[in-house]
Design a protein around this motif. Structure first.
Motif, PDB file in Angstrom:
ATOM      1  N   GLY A  27      41.150  33.525  41.781  1.00 50.72           N
ATOM      2  CA  GLY A  27      42.391  33.351  41.036  1.00 50.72           C
ATOM      3  C   GLY A  27      42.420  32.020  40.305  1.00 50.72           C
ATOM      4  N   ILE A  28      41.953  30.965  40.972  1.00 48.64           N
ATOM      5  CA  ILE A  28      41.902  29.651  40.338  1.00 48.64           C
ATOM      6  C   ILE A  28      40.913  29.663  39.178  1.00 48.64           C
ATOM      7  CG2 ILE A  28      41.233  27.241  40.692  1.00 48.64           C
ATOM      8  CD1 ILE A  28      42.290  27.548  43.575  1.00 48.64           C
ATOM      9  N   GLN A  29      39.770  30.302  39.378  1.00 45.93           N
ATOM     10  CA  GLN A  29      38.778  30.399  38.305  1.00 45.93           C
ATOM     11  C   GLN A  29      39.347  31.145  37.103  1.00 45.93           C
ATOM     12  OE1 GLN A  29      35.401  32.253  40.149  1.00 45.93           O
ATOM     13  NE2 GLN A  29      34.794  30.419  41.253  1.00 45.93           N
ATOM     14  N   ALA A  30      40.125  32.185  37.370  1.00 43.91           N
ATOM     15  CA  ALA A  30      40.744  32.937  36.271  1.00 43.91           C
ATOM     16  C   ALA A  30      41.693  32.051  35.474  1.00 43.91           C
ATOM     17  CB  ALA A  30      41.491  34.154  36.823  1.00 43.91           C
ATOM     18  N   LEU A  31      42.478  31.238  36.168  1.00 42.69           N
ATOM     19  CA  LEU A  31      43.393  30.315  35.481  1.00 42.69           C
ATOM     20  C   LEU A  31      42.607  29.298  34.659  1.00 42.69           C
ATOM     21  CD1 LEU A  31      45.997  29.646  38.319  1.00 42.69           C
ATOM     22  CD2 LEU A  31      46.326  31.045  36.274  1.00 42.69           C
ATOM     23  N   ARG A  70      36.055  44.791  36.403  1.00 42.54           N
ATOM     24  CA  ARG A  70      37.406  44.792  35.852  1.00 42.54           C
ATOM     25  C   ARG A  70      38.467  45.135  36.878  1.00 42.54           C
ATOM     26  NH1 ARG A  70      37.149  48.074  30.265  1.00 42.54           N
ATOM     27  NH2 ARG A  70      35.565  49.204  31.431  1.00 42.54           N
ATOM     28  N   SER A  71      38.147  46.011  37.830  1.00 41.46           N
ATOM     29  CA  SER A  71      39.142  46.397  38.838  1.00 41.46           C
ATOM     30  C   SER A  71      39.523  45.204  39.715  1.00 41.46           C
ATOM     31  CB  SER A  71      38.602  47.534  39.708  1.00 41.46           C
ATOM     32  OG  SER A  71      37.452  47.122  40.427  1.00 41.46           O
ATOM     33  N   ILE A  72      38.541  44.335  40.016  1.00 39.78           N
ATOM     34  CA  ILE A  72      38.824  43.139  40.811  1.00 39.78           C
ATOM     35  C   ILE A  72      39.697  42.179  40.015  1.00 39.78           C
ATOM     36  CG2 ILE A  72      37.789  41.119  41.911  1.00 39.78           C
ATOM     37  CD1 ILE A  72      35.322  42.831  42.489  1.00 39.78           C
ATOM     38  N   VAL A  73      39.324  41.989  38.747  1.00 36.39           N
ATOM     39  CA  VAL A  73      40.082  41.076  37.897  1.00 36.39           C
ATOM     40  C   VAL A  73      41.498  41.596  37.682  1.00 36.39           C
ATOM     41  CG1 VAL A  73      40.204  40.024  35.593  1.00 36.39           C
ATOM     42  CG2 VAL A  73      38.021  40.183  36.788  1.00 36.39           C
ATOM     43  N   TYR A  74      41.644  42.897  37.557  1.00 35.79           N
ATOM     44  CA  TYR A  74      42.975  43.485  37.374  1.00 35.79           C
ATOM     45  C   TYR A  74      43.876  43.136  38.560  1.00 35.79           C
ATOM     46  CZ  TYR A  74      46.664  46.939  36.803  1.00 35.79           C
ATOM     47  OH  TYR A  74      47.887  47.553  36.670  1.00 35.79           O
ATOM     48  N   ARG A  75      43.338  43.228  39.787  1.00 38.25           N
ATOM     49  CA  ARG A  75      44.144  42.912  40.971  1.00 38.25           C
ATOM     50  C   ARG A  75      44.506  41.415  41.001  1.00 38.25           C
ATOM     51  NH1 ARG A  75      40.448  46.559  43.438  1.00 38.25           N
ATOM     52  NH2 ARG A  75      39.214  44.837  44.291  1.00 38.25           N
ATOM     53  N   ILE A  76      43.552  40.577  40.627  1.00 37.05           N
ATOM     54  CA  ILE A  76      43.822  39.136  40.580  1.00 37.05           C
ATOM     55  C   ILE A  76      44.923  38.845  39.573  1.00 37.05           C
ATOM     56  CG2 ILE A  76      42.845  36.897  39.921  1.00 37.05           C
ATOM     57  CD1 ILE A  76      40.137  37.960  40.972  1.00 37.05           C
ATOM     58  N   VAL A  77      44.819  39.451  38.404  1.00 37.72           N
ATOM     59  CA  VAL A  77      45.792  39.217  37.336  1.00 37.72           C
ATOM     60  C   VAL A  77      47.174  39.698  37.747  1.00 37.72           C
ATOM     61  CG1 VAL A  77      46.463  39.935  34.996  1.00 37.72           C
ATOM     62  CG2 VAL A  77      44.129  39.166  35.455  1.00 37.72           C
ATOM     63  N   ARG A  78      47.241  40.842  38.411  1.00 37.85           N
ATOM     64  CA  ARG A  78      48.540  41.354  38.853  1.00 37.85           C
ATOM     65  C   ARG A  78      49.227  40.351  39.777  1.00 37.85           C
ATOM     66  NH1 ARG A  78      50.151  46.652  38.592  1.00 37.85           N
ATOM     67  NH2 ARG A  78      52.027  45.747  39.519  1.00 37.85           N
ATOM     68  N   THR A  79      48.467  39.740  40.688  1.00 41.32           N
ATOM     69  CA  THR A  79      49.036  38.746  41.595  1.00 41.32           C
ATOM     70  C   THR A  79      49.505  37.516  40.825  1.00 41.32           C
ATOM     71  OG1 THR A  79      47.600  39.470  43.400  1.00 41.32           O
ATOM     72  CG2 THR A  79      48.571  37.278  43.588  1.00 41.32           C
ATOM     73  N   LEU A  80      48.703  37.054  39.882  1.00 38.21           N
ATOM     74  CA  LEU A  80      49.078  35.894  39.077  1.00 38.21           C
ATOM     75  C   LEU A  80      50.305  36.192  38.222  1.00 38.21           C
ATOM     76  CD1 LEU A  80      45.525  34.703  37.945  1.00 38.21           C
ATOM     77  CD2 LEU A  80      46.971  33.683  39.719  1.00 38.21           C
TER      78      LEU A  80
END
Length: 234
Positions: free
Chosen positions: A19-23, A46-56
């Motif tokens: 999540g921090i890396q995505a930010l 993409r499915s992993i990133v989608y879940r991370i993005v939803r939380t953010l």
């Protein structure tokens, strides 16, 4: 601790790290990113990133623009409001004056970790149609560019690495640093250290399109700005 607990803790740490890396990726991107683009830059499915993005998104740290692309949310700015607030408050008047006097983008950098310099706040000159942008959150190596060299000059002598100079990267006798064509080709920078006892190393700098200019005058102006910022923080 059981194997199950260790596994759960490791999974949570990995999710937080991602999540921090995505930010960080969104902060450094030049434009909003799609899920696919973010996944590609993170090297994740993409499915992993989608879940991370939803939380953010749930926490307001990431939002989608009208086209559905991802960008940082207002909540992140609210959380960051107290980060180095004193330094930002002390620096803004000086940055504004420097930017308008020199017609160059002025900014403050701080040491971020052991070998990274991060732009904390920047000001572009008024009444100038084209200026080099230096966005807050911009990061580069401590060993590259005048800001990195000035940060090293601000470090305690015992912790300071050996200052390595080159034809494009120099510490000047007047107490400032210059560089050109290092962080970004075609751009030059001048920076002066901000030294305040008990505070992390920082520097005030300007960036501009590389051309023949009076770097001694710029360096002297930045040294004055750095001294004023340090006095405000002392």
């Amino acid at each position: 601790m059981s194997d199950e607990s260790r596994a759960a803790g490791g999974s949570s740490s990995q999710t937080l790290s991602r999540g921090i890396q995505a930010l960080e990726v969104l902060a450094e991107a030049e434009h909003p990113l799609t899920i696919a683009e973010l996944a590609n830059r993170l090297g994740l499915h993409r499915s992993i990133v989608y879940r991370i993005v939803r939380t953010l998104e749930e926490h307001g740290l990431v939002v989608r623009n009208s086209a559905g692309a991802l960008e940082l949310g207002a909540r992140l700015a609210a959380l960051a409001r107290s980060v180095a607030r004193d330094l930002q408050t002390a620096a803004l008047p000086e940055l504004t004056a420097v930017a308008n006097e020199l017609g160059m983008t002025a900014f403050v950098v701080v040491l971020d970790g052991d070998d990274i310099v991060t732009t904390l706040v920047s000001v572009e000159p008024r009444h100038l149609h084209a200026a080099v942008a230096q966005r807050p959150g911009t990061r580069h190596s401590l060993e590259a560019g005048a800001p990195g060299l000035a940060i090293q000059m601000a470090m305690p002598a015992a912790a300071r690495p050996a200052l390595v100079e080159s034809p494009t990267h120099r510490a000047m006798p007047g107490g400032y640093a210059t560089s050109h064509d290092e962080v970004i080709a075609g751009l030059a920078s001048v920076a002066a250290p901000v030294v305040v006892a008990g505070r992390p190393p920082a520097a005030v700098a300007v960036v501009y399109v590389h051309h023949d200019t009076d770097t001694e005058r710029i360096g002297a102006r930045l040294r004055a700005a750095a001294a004023a910022i340090a006095a405000e923080l002392a």
